[in-house]
Design an enzyme around this catalytic site. Sequence first.
Site, PDB file in Angstrom:
ATOM      1  N   HIS A 140      29.766 -57.762 -22.618  1.00  0.00           N
ATOM      2  CA  HIS A 140      30.216 -56.454 -22.632  1.00  0.00           C
ATOM      3  C   HIS A 140      31.198 -56.603 -23.720  1.00  0.00           C
ATOM      4  CE1 HIS A 140      31.809 -52.695 -21.242  1.00  0.00           C
ATOM      5  NE2 HIS A 140      32.894 -53.302 -20.994  1.00  0.00           N
ATOM      6  N   LYS A 161      37.684 -50.635 -26.626  1.00  0.00           N
ATOM      7  CA  LYS A 161      36.794 -51.400 -27.632  1.00  0.00           C
ATOM      8  C   LYS A 161      36.178 -50.290 -28.224  1.00  0.00           C
ATOM      9  CE  LYS A 161      34.911 -53.847 -24.322  1.00  0.00           C
ATOM     10  NZ  LYS A 161      35.790 -53.459 -23.211  1.00  0.00           N
ATOM     11  N   ASP A 179      29.364 -51.576 -26.379  1.00  0.00           N
ATOM     12  CA  ASP A 179      29.204 -51.730 -24.776  1.00  0.00           C
ATOM     13  C   ASP A 179      28.478 -52.977 -24.659  1.00  0.00           C
ATOM     14  OD1 ASP A 179      30.176 -50.785 -22.119  1.00  0.00           O
ATOM     15  OD2 ASP A 179      27.931 -50.270 -21.787  1.00  0.00           O
ATOM     16  N   ARG A 243      54.002 -64.452 -32.594  1.00  0.00           N
ATOM     17  CA  ARG A 243      54.522 -63.682 -33.606  1.00  0.00           C
ATOM     18  C   ARG A 243      54.108 -64.141 -35.058  1.00  0.00           C
ATOM     19  NH1 ARG A 243      58.949 -61.070 -31.512  1.00  0.00           N
ATOM     20  NH2 ARG A 243      59.183 -59.920 -33.646  1.00  0.00           N
TER      21      ARG A 243
END
Length: 310
Positions: A140, A161, A179, A243
């Site tokens: 998926h 997405k 998908d 970071r």
Amino acid sequence: MVTVRELLETRASGLSLLLAAGARGIDRAVALPRLQQPGLALAGFLSQLHPDRVQVLGNSEVSYLATLSEPAARRAVSAVANAGVACFVVTNGTPPPPVLTQAADDAGVPVLTTTMRTGDFIRAATAWLEERLAPETTLHAGLVEVHGLGILILGSSGIGKSEAALDLVSRGHRLVADDAVLVRRISPTVLRGRATELLAHHMEIRGLGVVDIEALYGTLATLDDRQIDLVVELTEWSNDADRLGIDRATYMLLDVPLPLIRIPVTAGRTLGLLIETAARNQLLRWRGRQSAAEFTRRVDRAAASGRTRP
């Protein structure tokens, strides 16, 4: 698993195969993509034989059988046929010798023929079998091509997405799948992904429904399949996210390690731009340019010299 019937009937392989004998074994399995020439096995060295493989008889093997008496030739072929082989293929347009077809019929092992030369047939059949027998899984996810990289986009349902993929298409990149991505391992280190047949070049956008990317943006906006080079995982926003980008994460897919970038999602972030930047940065890394590591070294040198101001 591939059956001898599929090998015989497929037109995509271009192998031009015909069935000569052994029809009752037409659904025998071909378990391995590598083909074998059973010259040593016909001479009695059966330990060299690998079951569930296609056995290819070229001019050398057929000529060798012709040097044997009929009973000896029949015994040699019967021993090979009863060792669990998938099928025999006689190349070069040579008619299969009767001892081969009779022994194969008795053992229920198909005998196929082709006009292709032995070397050409082995290369073509091996390539076709490697493609068909490749390990595969369905994810998926989304798959796009960005700056020449195949990027697999992962994330929980509803995280964005498809919207990220649509943003990338609008920036001139290409959609492979949305998908559901069918991923196949075509070599020990290479994965390729494509859309399922039903969803090809379509995308579901919440609020808009299903859209046809090819119709909206043109045929150049889509690809049928693409090698997967990088995994981008969209995650929920966290203040603990890396970071500096020094940490190197890996995503294992079908036993192949892929570089992994995690991008936290929150309102106001342009995901298409961030994924595009991740692709550019990955290309720099492969070329030996490690931006985060270079920045860290600069900070360390500044701290060591007493220069703490920016």
